[in-house]
Design a protein around this motif. Structure first.
Motif, PDB file in Angstrom:
ATOM      1  N   ALA A  99       0.825  -1.216   0.000  1.00  0.00           N
ATOM      2  CA  ALA A  99       0.000   0.000   0.000  1.00  0.00           C
ATOM      3  C   ALA A  99       0.854   1.259   0.000  1.00  0.00           C
ATOM      4  CB  ALA A  99      -0.928  -0.009   1.209  1.00  0.00           C
ATOM      5  N   ASN A 100       2.022   1.208   0.588  1.00  0.00           N
ATOM      6  CA  ASN A 100       2.870   2.393   0.672  1.00  0.00           C
ATOM      7  C   ASN A 100       3.878   2.500  -0.464  1.00  0.00           C
ATOM      8  OD1 ASN A 100       2.144   3.887   3.175  1.00  0.00           O
ATOM      9  ND2 ASN A 100       2.405   1.843   4.014  1.00  0.00           N
ATOM     10  N   TRP A 101       4.156   1.406  -1.136  1.00  0.00           N
ATOM     11  CA  TRP A 101       5.192   1.405  -2.162  1.00  0.00           C
ATOM     12  C   TRP A 101       4.954   2.421  -3.279  1.00  0.00           C
ATOM     13  CZ3 TRP A 101       9.706  -1.060  -1.637  1.00  0.00           C
ATOM     14  CH2 TRP A 101      10.554  -1.055  -2.718  1.00  0.00           C
ATOM     15  N   PRO A 102       3.729   2.591  -3.816  1.00  0.00           N
ATOM     16  CA  PRO A 102       3.560   3.570  -4.905  1.00  0.00           C
ATOM     17  C   PRO A 102       3.891   5.007  -4.502  1.00  0.00           C
ATOM     18  CG  PRO A 102       1.676   2.107  -4.821  1.00  0.00           C
ATOM     19  CD  PRO A 102       2.505   1.819  -3.611  1.00  0.00           C
ATOM     20  N   PHE A 103       3.839   5.316  -3.223  1.00  0.00           N
ATOM     21  CA  PHE A 103       4.104   6.680  -2.772  1.00  0.00           C
ATOM     22  C   PHE A 103       5.586   6.932  -2.484  1.00  0.00           C
ATOM     23  CE2 PHE A 103      -0.309   5.818  -1.596  1.00  0.00           C
ATOM     24  CZ  PHE A 103      -0.925   6.839  -2.294  1.00  0.00           C
ATOM     25  N   PHE A 104       6.382   5.880  -2.416  1.00  0.00           N
ATOM     26  CA  PHE A 104       7.788   6.043  -2.092  1.00  0.00           C
ATOM     27  C   PHE A 104       8.719   5.873  -3.276  1.00  0.00           C
ATOM     28  CE2 PHE A 104       6.177   5.024   2.214  1.00  0.00           C
ATOM     29  CZ  PHE A 104       6.617   6.173   2.836  1.00  0.00           C
ATOM     30  N   THR A 105       8.180   5.674  -4.466  1.00  0.00           N
ATOM     31  CA  THR A 105       9.017   5.521  -5.649  1.00  0.00           C
ATOM     32  C   THR A 105       8.442   6.353  -6.799  1.00  0.00           C
ATOM     33  OG1 THR A 105      10.007   3.959  -7.190  1.00  0.00           O
ATOM     34  CG2 THR A 105       7.817   3.435  -6.408  1.00  0.00           C
ATOM     35  N   GLU A 106       9.315   6.812  -7.660  1.00  0.00           N
ATOM     36  CA  GLU A 106       8.904   7.576  -8.834  1.00  0.00           C
ATOM     37  C   GLU A 106       8.865   6.713 -10.090  1.00  0.00           C
ATOM     38  OE1 GLU A 106       7.701  10.581  -8.750  1.00  0.00           O
ATOM     39  OE2 GLU A 106       8.070  10.666  -6.612  1.00  0.00           O
ATOM     40  N   ARG A 107       9.185   5.450  -9.972  1.00  0.00           N
ATOM     41  CA  ARG A 107       9.167   4.554 -11.120  1.00  0.00           C
ATOM     42  C   ARG A 107       7.747   4.135 -11.447  1.00  0.00           C
ATOM     43  NH1 ARG A 107      14.157   2.846 -12.564  1.00  0.00           N
ATOM     44  NH2 ARG A 107      15.798   3.147 -11.043  1.00  0.00           N
ATOM     45  N   ARG A 108       7.437   4.041 -12.738  1.00  0.00           N
ATOM     46  CA  ARG A 108       6.113   3.618 -13.175  1.00  0.00           C
ATOM     47  C   ARG A 108       5.996   2.111 -13.034  1.00  0.00           C
ATOM     48  NH1 ARG A 108       3.889   7.927 -16.819  1.00  0.00           N
ATOM     49  NH2 ARG A 108       4.629   9.711 -15.645  1.00  0.00           N
ATOM     50  N   LEU A 109       4.923   1.673 -12.412  1.00  0.00           N
ATOM     51  CA  LEU A 109       4.657   0.256 -12.137  1.00  0.00           C
ATOM     52  C   LEU A 109       5.831  -0.404 -11.420  1.00  0.00           C
ATOM     53  CD1 LEU A 109       2.769  -0.876 -15.332  1.00  0.00           C
ATOM     54  CD2 LEU A 109       1.829  -0.369 -13.085  1.00  0.00           C
ATOM     55  N   LEU A 110       6.525   0.351 -10.631  1.00  0.00           N
ATOM     56  CA  LEU A 110       7.588  -0.081  -9.727  1.00  0.00           C
ATOM     57  C   LEU A 110       8.874  -0.524 -10.402  1.00  0.00           C
ATOM     58  CD1 LEU A 110       5.394  -2.080  -7.232  1.00  0.00           C
ATOM     59  CD2 LEU A 110       5.960   0.325  -7.181  1.00  0.00           C
ATOM     60  N   VAL A 111       8.876  -0.720 -11.706  1.00  0.00           N
ATOM     61  CA  VAL A 111      10.089  -1.174 -12.380  1.00  0.00           C
ATOM     62  C   VAL A 111      10.449  -0.333 -13.592  1.00  0.00           C
ATOM     63  CG1 VAL A 111       9.874  -3.572 -11.630  1.00  0.00           C
ATOM     64  CG2 VAL A 111       8.796  -2.864 -13.744  1.00  0.00           C
ATOM     65  N   GLY A 112       9.551   0.510 -14.056  1.00  0.00           N
ATOM     66  CA  GLY A 112       9.790   1.301 -15.260  1.00  0.00           C
ATOM     67  C   GLY A 112      10.768   2.438 -15.012  1.00  0.00           C
ATOM     68  N   PRO A 113      11.091   3.170 -16.061  1.00  0.00           N
ATOM     69  CA  PRO A 113      12.022   4.287 -15.910  1.00  0.00           C
ATOM     70  C   PRO A 113      11.377   5.448 -15.156  1.00  0.00           C
ATOM     71  CG  PRO A 113      11.145   4.234 -18.121  1.00  0.00           C
ATOM     72  CD  PRO A 113      10.637   3.004 -17.430  1.00  0.00           C
ATOM     73  N   ARG A 114      12.211   6.295 -14.617  1.00  0.00           N
ATOM     74  CA  ARG A 114      11.721   7.478 -13.899  1.00  0.00           C
ATOM     75  C   ARG A 114      11.367   8.572 -14.897  1.00  0.00           C
ATOM     76  NH1 ARG A 114      16.385   7.578  -9.343  1.00  0.00           N
ATOM     77  NH2 ARG A 114      15.640   5.770  -8.205  1.00  0.00           N
ATOM     78  N   HIS A 115      10.238   9.215 -14.680  1.00  0.00           N
ATOM     79  CA  HIS A 115       9.798  10.306 -15.549  1.00  0.00           C
ATOM     80  C   HIS A 115       9.509  11.541 -14.718  1.00  0.00           C
ATOM     81  CE1 HIS A 115       9.500   7.890 -19.158  1.00  0.00           C
ATOM     82  NE2 HIS A 115       8.804   6.989 -18.508  1.00  0.00           N
ATOM     83  N   GLY A 116      10.260  11.812 -13.703  1.00  0.00           N
ATOM     84  CA  GLY A 116       9.962  12.932 -12.821  1.00  0.00           C
ATOM     85  C   GLY A 116       8.883  12.540 -11.830  1.00  0.00           C
ATOM     86  N   ASP A 117       8.129  13.517 -11.366  1.00  0.00           N
ATOM     87  CA  ASP A 117       7.068  13.236 -10.402  1.00  0.00           C
ATOM     88  C   ASP A 117       5.895  12.545 -11.082  1.00  0.00           C
ATOM     89  OD1 ASP A 117       8.395  14.277  -8.263  1.00  0.00           O
ATOM     90  OD2 ASP A 117       7.407  16.230  -8.342  1.00  0.00           O
ATOM     91  N   LYS A 118       5.447  11.453 -10.480  1.00  0.00           N
ATOM     92  CA  LYS A 118       4.257  10.762 -10.992  1.00  0.00           C
ATOM     93  C   LYS A 118       3.025  11.520 -10.529  1.00  0.00           C
ATOM     94  CE  LYS A 118       5.038   6.712  -9.139  1.00  0.00           C
ATOM     95  NZ  LYS A 118       4.957   5.313  -8.745  1.00  0.00           N
TER      96      LYS A 118
END
Length: 103
Positions: A18-37
């Protein structure tokens, strides 16, 4: 694995998922970073993580014995519990006061 350990495992995975999407900027947890989601993308990830956690619970329940049929009230309560688990991550990402950046 006994029933008590399975319950605690699902709860621990639920809190982390539940907390993981708020602590990472990666899309779907493994994709590249695109700035702030955007918040909408985080909510989609939160829904996906809830489904995966529910799948883990189903799998453990089937492994321990026969799966019990659940009604809509179970899924409503599980969704509310998952949103409650996500509250610390939401506060950390969107509500905490950030220091102004020094130039």
């Amino acid at each position: 694995m006994d029933q008590g350990a399975a319950v605690w495992l699902v709860l621990l995975v639920g809190v982390l998922a539940a907390n993981w999407p708020f602590f990472t900027e990666r899309r779907l947890l493994v994709g590249p970073r695109h700035g702030d989601k955007p918040l909408a993308w985080r909510l989609v990830e939160l829904l996906l993580m809830a489904a995966l956690t529910l799948g883990l619970g189903w799998g453990l329940e089937a492994r321990l014995g026969q799966r019990a049929p659940q009604g809509w009230a179970f899924y409503a309560a599980a969704g509310c519990l998952f949103l409650t688990f996500a509250f610390p991550g939401f506060v950390w990402r969107h509500l905490r006061r950030r220091r102004p950046e020094a130039d």
